[in-house]
Structures are given as structure tokens and as C-alpha cells.
Design an enzyme around this catalytic site. Sequence first.
Site, PDB file in Angstrom:
ATOM      1  N   GLU A  59       6.699  -9.008 -19.665  1.00  0.00           N
ATOM      2  CA  GLU A  59       8.104  -9.442 -19.558  1.00  0.00           C
ATOM      3  C   GLU A  59       8.342 -10.862 -20.077  1.00  0.00           C
ATOM      4  OE1 GLU A  59       9.342  -8.763 -15.504  1.00  0.00           O
ATOM      5  OE2 GLU A  59       8.604  -6.704 -15.501  1.00  0.00           O
ATOM      6  N   GLU A  97       5.551   2.375 -16.475  1.00  0.00           N
ATOM      7  CA  GLU A  97       6.076   2.241 -15.095  1.00  0.00           C
ATOM      8  C   GLU A  97       7.244   3.204 -14.867  1.00  0.00           C
ATOM      9  OE1 GLU A  97       6.852  -1.877 -14.088  1.00  0.00           O
ATOM     10  OE2 GLU A  97       5.128  -2.589 -15.217  1.00  0.00           O
TER      11      GLU A  97
HETATM   12  O1  G3I Z   1       1.319  -7.537   0.750  1.00  0.00           O
HETATM   13  C1  G3I Z   1       2.383  -8.188   1.449  1.00  0.00           C
HETATM   14  C2  G3I Z   1       2.275  -7.947   2.887  1.00  0.00           C
HETATM   15  O2  G3I Z   1       1.080  -8.548   3.360  1.00  0.00           O
HETATM   16  C3  G3I Z   1       3.494  -8.516   3.602  1.00  0.00           C
HETATM   17  O3  G3I Z   1       3.442  -8.208   4.951  1.00  0.00           O
HETATM   18  C4  G3I Z   1       4.773  -7.896   2.990  1.00  0.00           C
HETATM   19  C5  G3I Z   1       6.043  -8.426   3.639  1.00  0.00           C
HETATM   20  O4  G3I Z   1       6.644  -9.398   2.845  1.00  0.00           O
HETATM   21  O5  G3I Z   1       4.790  -8.186   1.628  1.00  0.00           O
HETATM   22  C6  G3I Z   1       3.701  -7.623   0.928  1.00  0.00           C
HETATM   23  O6  G3I Z   1       3.744  -7.927  -0.415  1.00  0.00           O
HETATM   24  C7  G3I Z   1       4.761  -7.299  -1.179  1.00  0.00           C
HETATM   25  C8  G3I Z   1       4.082  -6.441  -2.245  1.00  0.00           C
HETATM   26  O7  G3I Z   1       5.063  -5.913  -3.121  1.00  0.00           O
HETATM   27  C9  G3I Z   1       3.266  -5.292  -1.655  1.00  0.00           C
HETATM   28  O8  G3I Z   1       4.086  -4.393  -0.998  1.00  0.00           O
HETATM   29  C10 G3I Z   1       5.598  -8.374  -1.840  1.00  0.00           C
HETATM   30  O9  G3I Z   1       6.355  -9.057  -0.828  1.00  0.00           O
HETATM   31  C11 G3I Z   1       6.546  -7.779  -2.857  1.00  0.00           C
HETATM   32  O10 G3I Z   1       7.173  -8.828  -3.579  1.00  0.00           O
HETATM   33  C12 G3I Z   1       5.746  -6.929  -3.821  1.00  0.00           C
HETATM   34  O11 G3I Z   1       6.668  -6.350  -4.725  1.00  0.00           O
HETATM   35  C13 G3I Z   1       6.105  -5.871  -5.930  1.00  0.00           C
HETATM   36  C14 G3I Z   1       6.832  -6.549  -7.108  1.00  0.00           C
HETATM   37  O12 G3I Z   1       6.387  -5.990  -8.334  1.00  0.00           O
HETATM   38  C15 G3I Z   1       6.552  -8.052  -7.158  1.00  0.00           C
HETATM   39  O13 G3I Z   1       5.171  -8.316  -7.369  1.00  0.00           O
HETATM   40  C16 G3I Z   1       6.286  -4.364  -5.978  1.00  0.00           C
HETATM   41  O14 G3I Z   1       5.458  -3.761  -4.973  1.00  0.00           O
HETATM   42  C17 G3I Z   1       5.869  -3.854  -7.350  1.00  0.00           C
HETATM   43  O15 G3I Z   1       6.172  -2.473  -7.428  1.00  0.00           O
HETATM   44  C18 G3I Z   1       6.638  -4.607  -8.432  1.00  0.00           C
HETATM   45  O16 G3I Z   1       6.184  -4.150  -9.679  1.00  0.00           O
HETATM   46  C19 G3I Z   1       6.883  -4.636 -10.834  1.00  0.00           C
HETATM   47  C20 G3I Z   1       5.860  -4.740 -11.950  1.00  0.00           C
HETATM   48  O17 G3I Z   1       4.800  -5.574 -11.561  1.00  0.00           O
HETATM   49  C21 G3I Z   1       6.503  -5.270 -13.235  1.00  0.00           C
HETATM   50  N1  G3I Z   1       7.633  -4.441 -13.619  1.00  0.00           N
HETATM   51  C22 G3I Z   1       8.636  -4.236 -12.559  1.00  0.00           C
HETATM   52  C23 G3I Z   1       7.974  -3.659 -11.299  1.00  0.00           C
HETATM   53  C24 G3I Z   1       9.003  -3.362 -10.234  1.00  0.00           C
HETATM   54  O18 G3I Z   1       9.616  -4.544  -9.805  1.00  0.00           O
END
Ligand code: G3I
Length: 387
Positions: free
Chosen positions: A178, A292
Amino acid sequence: MLSRREFIAKGTGTVVTMAAAAGTGLLAGCGNNIESHPPTVNSFHDLAGPRSLRAHARRHGLVYGSAVVIPVVEKNTDFDSLLSEQCGILVPSNELKWVALRPSRDEFNFGPPDSLYDFTQRNHMLMRGHTLCWHESVPGWIRKIDNKDEIKQIFVDHITNVCKHYAGKLQSWDVVNEAIDPAAKLPGGLRKSFWYDNLGPDYIDLAFHAARAADPNVKLTYNDYGVEGDNDGDAEKRRLILEMVKGMKSRGVPIDAVGIQSHLNAGQKYGQGVADYIEAFHQLGLEVYLTELDVNDDATVSNDVAERDAIIAKTYTEFLGAALPNPAVKLVLTWDISDRFTWLNGIGSHRKKQPNRSQRPLPFDVDFKPKDCFYALRDSFDRHKRA
Ligand code: G3I
């Protein structure tokens, strides 16, 4: 180290030639007779083996797989079976991003992604890496450093260490994720980010060179979203990414593939734009990965689940109908495989317009029952003869 051919054979579930596979009946059920909804599916296990997405993708030289949130794989045996039955490749959704992998400057948290790698090996699957550089995953500790040369050294060292750790093991890496954002109005359409601000526009070339030096055979990928639709915004982003990739090729930057994230929206139009985009990379000798895939149906007014599922499936069919005929397309990954785990219902899902209903973007529902889009995916693998 596996050869490219062995890699693909592995992702398809078994290290055998297609001829041998046909002889052993491994391809049964994905022949010329397209089997849409089988008469009864009591459990997802009924769709294993030759009925799986994995087998149907294989028949057309494709590898199908999914993103996974690793702790779920570690705890849920049913889910493990669903993954191993349906997928030829997995990618960790989060655990290879900087924020998860580098809790501090001196730590590399390889435990979770290593456990996923072991899972893929036990189940004869491939694994890809996501991602070595993303503006949304920059740890707080590096943001506090105010010396640009030091940041550059940490950036190169991170990519070198992580790629060396997995050298010879992964099918591909999303090296940069991105990096284009037309709204930023920067030269080349580059996104304003921590990496851009500190390393300048050359950070992209730098990342690819560092990755190649550390792992000579893994496919190095540029991955982005917002390029899928037949609309002016997506067309402009496609133009900017294509220009960037052509520039990289002309400078001898080692790029092997382009990722199209494929976060689709139900009801939007997908067709010629993405088909031409894929062909442009095919002409450049690059592979294309749908990295994705899912369908957001927040804009669908009806709350009727059957109606919604049909619209979602139609979106899969339309998009894959444009993308799959091109032989440059080698991988199709959905962003998770079950609605139980989709990011679109998750904490980070800020785009929800319909707060009182769950999204249903993926091939299996929350109980791991196949949905219309499972069959849409599978039929699309069967339907599109690749040149
Ligand atoms: O692991 C922690 C957990 O310990 C905590 O209790 C919880 C509560 O806040 O958060 C957990 O982490 C979260 C993680 O997902 C795992 O569930 C993060 O807050 C959250 O920000 C994270 O979101 C991910 C996001 O990227 C940001 O990294 C999504 O799962 C993931 O599907 C998403 O993936 C992105 C791709 O990398 C790039 N393209 C878009 C795609 C969708 O947004």
C-alpha cells in the site's frame, strides 16, 4: 530448497505431476462436469479432497488459500481441518507485520509465524509472508528515533533478518504494502508515510533489494488495494502502480509479482479495468496474486441473508471472471476463509455502515457451512480456461 515447480506442486496438496494425479484419481470431481451445490453438505468435511477449493484451483494451475489469525489456528482443531482441507497456501494476517514481530528494537517475535509455518509443512501447504513494509504497522519505538540514517539501517536490517529467517521456506513476500495514495499528491502518487518521510521515495527499491539479497528465490511482491473496480479512482491508482512497477523494472529492482488485494464491494462493477491491469503485468513478465479477496456488502439494503449471499457470490463471479482467464494469475487467497474471523466484523473494522448485522464476505459461514460464494469461487476456478 524446493524448485518453483515443486513449490506449486506442494501448494496443490501433493508433490505429484498432474498426469500422475489424474491417474490416481486425485483430480476426480473437478473434471468437465462442474459440480455446483452438491445434494447434501452435512459438514464441511463433505467438501474435502476432490471437492475442495484447493483441488479445483489446482486443476487450473492455481493455488487457493487464506489469511489466518494465528492464535485461532493454535486453538481450534475444527478450523485447522477446514484450512488443511481447503487451502494450498496460508498467510498470517498480522503476525509478520512490524508491530507484532518487533515489540522492541532488540526483539523478533518469530514464535507465532514459525508455528504457522510448521502447520503448513505438516499439511503440505505453502506459506506467504505479509508484510515487510506497511505504513499502518510501524512500532512506537522506531517512531521515537530522530536520526534518519539510523532508521534506514534498522529498516534494512529488519528486512534482512526476517527474510533470512524464512529463506527458502516461503512462496512469496509482500515486500511493500500500500505505498500508493493519489490523495497525498506526492510525486509518483506515493503515500505520505513514516517510511516515505524518513527514507524518501527510494525506500521501495531499497526494500526489494534487501529482500532479494537475503532470500534469492522467494517471489517478491508489491501489494495494494483500490485497483479492482471499473471506476475513475481505481483506474488512476492502477495507472500510478503500473508506472511505479515499470520504473522499478527499468532500474533493475528485483520485483516478481504484483498483489491485487481484492477487497471488493457488493454491487460495484468489476471487469475490463482489472483485466487490462493484470495483462499489463503479464506483458512485463510478472506474476499476479489475488491476495486478500472478500466482499463487503454493507451497501446492500436487503437484510435477507439468502439475497445478500447471492449478491456477494455474483460479485465473486464477476471479479474472478475478469481476473482468472489471465495466466499471470497464480494465487487466489481470501482474507480468512470463515465469516467467524473476518476483519470486516472485527475490532479494527471502522467501515461498518450496518452496525446491526454481521458481514458475510467469505466462502464459509460462522459455523463453517459453505455459502454461495464458496460455489462461486469453485465454479470460477473450473470455468476459466487459462491461456
Ligand atoms: O492481538 C491483539 C489482542 O491482543 C488485543 O486484545 C486486541 C484488542 O485490541 O487487538 C488484537 O490485535 C488486533 C489484530 O488485528 C488481531 O486481531 C489489532 O488491534 C487490529 O488492529 C488488527 O487488525 C488487523 C489490521 O490489518 C491491522 O493490522 C486485521 O486483523 C487484519 O485483517 C488487517 O489486514 C489488512 C492487511 O494487512 C492489509 N490490507 C487490508 C487488510 C484489512 O484491513
